[in-house]
Write an enzyme that holds these catalytic residues in place. Structure first.
Site, PDB file in Angstrom:
ATOM      1  N   ARG A  65       0.816  -1.238   0.000  1.00 47.55           N
ATOM      2  CA  ARG A  65       0.000   0.000   0.000  1.00 47.55           C
ATOM      3  C   ARG A  65       0.838   1.271   0.000  1.00 47.55           C
ATOM      4  NH1 ARG A  65      -2.148  -2.637   4.450  1.00 47.55           N
ATOM      5  NH2 ARG A  65      -3.890  -3.936   3.844  1.00 47.55           N
ATOM      6  N   LYS A 174       0.989 -18.803   6.760  1.00 46.44           N
ATOM      7  CA  LYS A 174       0.099 -19.119   7.870  1.00 46.44           C
ATOM      8  C   LYS A 174      -0.229 -17.837   8.625  1.00 46.44           C
ATOM      9  CE  LYS A 174       1.647 -20.129  12.051  1.00 46.44           C
ATOM     10  NZ  LYS A 174       2.529 -19.380  12.949  1.00 46.44           N
ATOM     11  N   HIS A 204       6.682 -23.037   7.811  1.00 52.50           N
ATOM     12  CA  HIS A 204       8.129 -22.907   7.625  1.00 52.50           C
ATOM     13  C   HIS A 204       8.908 -24.022   8.329  1.00 52.50           C
ATOM     14  CE1 HIS A 204       8.247 -20.851  11.549  1.00 52.50           C
ATOM     15  NE2 HIS A 204       9.540 -21.117  11.553  1.00 52.50           N
ATOM     16  N   LYS A 208      12.790 -26.637   7.362  1.00 53.42           N
ATOM     17  CA  LYS A 208      13.995 -26.786   8.201  1.00 53.42           C
ATOM     18  C   LYS A 208      14.696 -28.090   7.837  1.00 53.42           C
ATOM     19  CE  LYS A 208      12.106 -24.261  12.158  1.00 53.42           C
ATOM     20  NZ  LYS A 208      12.942 -23.140  12.537  1.00 53.42           N
ATOM     21  N   GLU A 242      10.245 -21.744  23.574  1.00 51.92           N
ATOM     22  CA  GLU A 242      10.827 -20.470  23.127  1.00 51.92           C
ATOM     23  C   GLU A 242      11.101 -19.597  24.334  1.00 51.92           C
ATOM     24  OE1 GLU A 242       9.266 -19.085  19.057  1.00 51.92           O
ATOM     25  OE2 GLU A 242       7.503 -19.650  20.196  1.00 51.92           O
ATOM     26  N   ASP A 261      -1.172 -20.760  16.864  1.00 48.59           N
ATOM     27  CA  ASP A 261       0.098 -20.246  16.342  1.00 48.59           C
ATOM     28  C   ASP A 261       1.107 -21.386  16.116  1.00 48.59           C
ATOM     29  OD1 ASP A 261       1.889 -18.111  15.660  1.00 48.59           O
ATOM     30  OD2 ASP A 261       2.877 -18.386  17.599  1.00 48.59           O
ATOM     31  N   HIS A 266       2.963 -26.194  13.180  1.00 48.65           N
ATOM     32  CA  HIS A 266       4.315 -26.731  13.324  1.00 48.65           C
ATOM     33  C   HIS A 266       4.358 -28.054  14.109  1.00 48.65           C
ATOM     34  CE1 HIS A 266       5.106 -22.848  11.801  1.00 48.65           C
ATOM     35  NE2 HIS A 266       5.244 -22.201  12.932  1.00 48.65           N
ATOM     36  N   LYS A 366       5.851 -19.870  25.289  1.00 50.13           N
ATOM     37  CA  LYS A 366       6.719 -18.685  25.194  1.00 50.13           C
ATOM     38  C   LYS A 366       7.222 -18.344  26.584  1.00 50.13           C
ATOM     39  CE  LYS A 366       5.155 -16.931  20.915  1.00 50.13           C
ATOM     40  NZ  LYS A 366       6.117 -17.283  19.877  1.00 50.13           N
TER      41      LYS A 366
HETATM   42  C1  BG6 Z   1       5.978 -18.868  13.947  1.00 48.04           C
HETATM   43  C2  BG6 Z   1       5.132 -18.393  15.082  1.00 48.04           C
HETATM   44  O1  BG6 Z   1       5.196 -19.553  13.013  1.00 48.04           O
HETATM   45  O2  BG6 Z   1       6.985 -19.729  14.449  1.00 48.04           O
HETATM   46  C3  BG6 Z   1       5.969 -17.707  16.135  1.00 48.04           C
HETATM   47  O3  BG6 Z   1       4.142 -17.493  14.592  1.00 48.04           O
HETATM   48  C4  BG6 Z   1       7.112 -18.592  16.564  1.00 48.04           C
HETATM   49  O4  BG6 Z   1       5.183 -17.332  17.247  1.00 48.04           O
HETATM   50  C5  BG6 Z   1       7.861 -19.117  15.367  1.00 48.04           C
HETATM   51  O5  BG6 Z   1       7.977 -17.833  17.385  1.00 48.04           O
HETATM   52  C6  BG6 Z   1       8.895 -20.154  15.761  1.00 48.04           C
HETATM   53  O6  BG6 Z   1       9.662 -20.469  14.644  1.00 48.04           O
HETATM   54  P1  BG6 Z   1      11.193 -20.888  14.792  1.00 48.04           P
HETATM   55  O7  BG6 Z   1      11.627 -21.187  13.400  1.00 48.04           O
HETATM   56  O8  BG6 Z   1      11.892 -19.739  15.416  1.00 48.04           O
HETATM   57  O9  BG6 Z   1      11.188 -22.102  15.687  1.00 48.04           O
END
Ligand code: BG6
Length: 523
Positions: A65, A174, A204, A208, A242, A261, A266, A366
């Site tokens: 935008r 996502k 993602h 990995k 995390e 999330d 994942h 987290k």
């Molecule tokens: C993301 C989440 O998809 O993955 C985040 O939205 C998270 O909240 C992240 O921190 C973790 O990814 P990675 O690759 O750092 O383990």
């Protein structure tokens, strides 16, 4: 002469030769002013470019935008690469060459005229591939996916089906919806304008290196696969911890929570790879078929079972590595009475022949003490005679840990005699470390994913039925929580391993969480 190395070289088998054909194309990133573009997408494309893995020619168009010139866009992207990429500082000559392919297209996602501008930019390219092979990367909110696809189709930029010569693909980030109903709706909207084969849903984690290695580890080694079932495995623990809190992402996180999330995507993806049956081939559809089959065999949770099989938590103020952390409810853009979970632990059962009766424990959170992702396969104990009879629970059962990050590797834990005149047994570890075996090179997940999407290989992307099945697993959990405010015992101090109820969840069956350890990198 030491022949070991050369023999290993001879025995290494390349499977992707001839498979990855990258044809000249344009990559259009919607939401190009967003965080993901500067942090992940452009750094990944830059690295692929300097490693000569991108097609030649190729073009990248940022669509967003805000008003800005190509030069401004390039400067911003350069700053992103310097700040976030795995190599940081850019090589000026390489950046010059790379960024010559980078342009900007300003427009509102809802404005048909903006798409005509984009069409002109693409049409102005000399090479046919740059005009007609296009990867549309939607790094936007999911509520805009349908609208963007529709405008692209109206402008004849996205053509449903392929003519066998040129292609258009849509990559979506996502979260893919926020529950099963919305995911179905999104799928319905997208498939109005593109066939399923043209849609690449990102998780993602699948990009990995270590996650990809799960399949290799399981299906190219006879010794482990023999053990991979209820006969030998007692239970499985999957941890994605995390040490960061939600930081500046409070607004997004209030809508998502840890279940949406992390677990829906994942964790369930990693679980599917760890537990699925061998696919009939290495083709994308064969692998995805098995993942879906596995997800479908996860025993659905009834609302009444959620309280006993799933634990949620929210962090309170505390310390992580000596640094003070605010409570979740005090984070920016978070409601002061928010009930959103920042921690989830669950016991899932897989009702199939291989895994019947084996608990799979998943957890993520987290502001935990340490950032790590690992899968621990905990084997059954030895019969209660000899050492086990004497040592009781002090004789640890064997375990294989797939450490996905950091200190990527695989550890086998077994018992050994402590040297000396005494008779003492204790666990020891056999250790494969990526760094010491292969060197420190691990490409970013986005590098692999972008390359695969350009090459048209969907193996590492989530298929429609996969995303919907994953939502069907987590929806009852979310529904059970929705009307229940958090209780005192569901809070955990930042810097701890989560609420006590998560320990009780395992203790019910005589199990204990094994927290990932910061392994020293071997010399
Ligand atoms: C993301 C989440 O998809 O993955 C985040 O939205 C998270 O909240 C992240 O921190 C973790 O990814 P990675 O690759 O750092 O383990």
């Amino acid at each position: 002469m030491d022949t070991t190395d050369s023999l290993d070289e001879i025995l290494s088998c390349r499977l992707d030769l001839g498979k990855r054909l990258v044809e000249p194309c344009s990559i259009v990133i919607f939401g190009a002013s967003g965080d993901l573009t500067a942090r992940k997408l452009i750094p990944a494309l830059y690295h692929l470019y300097i490693e000569k893995q991108l097609p030649n020619p190729m073009r990248i168009i940022g669509f967003a935008r805000r008003e800005k010139s190509d030069a401004q866009f390039r400067e911003e992207m350069k700053a992103g690469v310097e700040q976030y990429s795995r190599t940081k500082k850019v090589d000026p000559a390489a950046w010059e060459a790379f960024s010559a392919n980078l342009t900007y297209c300003q427009g509102e996602f809802s404005d048909p005229k903006a798409y005509l501008k984009l069409r002109d930019q693409l049409a102005g390219q000399q090479h046919e591939g740059l005009r007609k092979n296009v990867l549309f990367y939607l790094s936007t909110s999911p509520s805009q996916f349908g609208e963007i696809a529709e405008h692209l189709a109206n402008a004849k930029l996205l053509v449903k089906g392929q003519d066998g010569k040129n292609w258009q693909r849509v990559v979506v980030e996502k979260p893919f919806g926020h529950d099963l109903a919305s995911a179905r709706q999104l799928n319905a909207e997208l498939t109005r304008f593109a066939y399923e084969k043209q849609i690449y849903r990102i998780d993602h984690y699948l990009g990995k290196e270590t996650v990809q290695n799960i399949l290799m580890f399981r299906f190219s080694n006879a010794i482990f696969e023999q053990l991979w079932s209820r006969q030998a495995v007692d239970h499985v623990q999957l941890t994605v911890s995390e040490k960061l809190g939600v930081g500046t992402r409070g607004g997004y996180y209030e809508e998502a929570g840890a279940l949406r999330d992390m677990v829906q995507n994942h964790l369930l993806q990693v679980l599917a790879l760890v537990a699925m049956e061998p696919p009939v081939s290495l083709e994308a559809e064969a692998i995805r078929d098995e993942k879906v089959k596995l997800l479908k065999s996860i025993r659905p949770l009834q609302a009444t079972q959620v309280a006993t099989q799933v634990v949620r938590g929210q962090y309170q103020a505390g310390y992580v590595e000596g640094q003070a952390r605010p409570a979740y409810r005090e984070e920016q853009k978070v409601q002061p009475n928010s009930n959103v979970e920042t921690y989830v632990a669950a016991r899932l059962m897989i009702d199939n022949w291989r895994w019947s009766g084996v608990p799979f424990y998943l957890r993520t959170g987290k502001n935990l003490p340490f950032s790590a992702s690992e899968v621990r396969i905990q084997f059954k104990p030895t019969p209660n005679v000899l050492f086990a009879a004497q040592c009781g629970p002090k004789l640890d059962a064997n375990a294989i840990t797939l450490r996905l990050q950091p200190n990527e590797g695989i550890y086998l834990r077994f018992n050994g005699k402590v040297p000396g005149t005494s008779v003492q047994v204790r666990p020891v570890r056999m250790h494969f470390s990526y760094d010491s075996e292969f060197g420190a090179y691990t490409p970013e997940a986005y590098e692999r994913l972008l390359l695969e999407a350009i090459a048209g290989d969907a193996t590492l992307f989530i298929r429609r039925d996969e995303v919907e099945t994953a939502w069907a697993i987590v929806d009852p959990i979310r529904q059970a929580w929705e009307s229940l405010p958090l209780t005192e015992s569901e809070f955990y101090p930042a810097g701890s391993w989560g609420p006590h109820a998560a320990d009780a969840l395992l203790a019910e069956r005589g199990h204990t969480w094994r927290n990932p350890q910061p392994f020293p990198t071997p010399k």
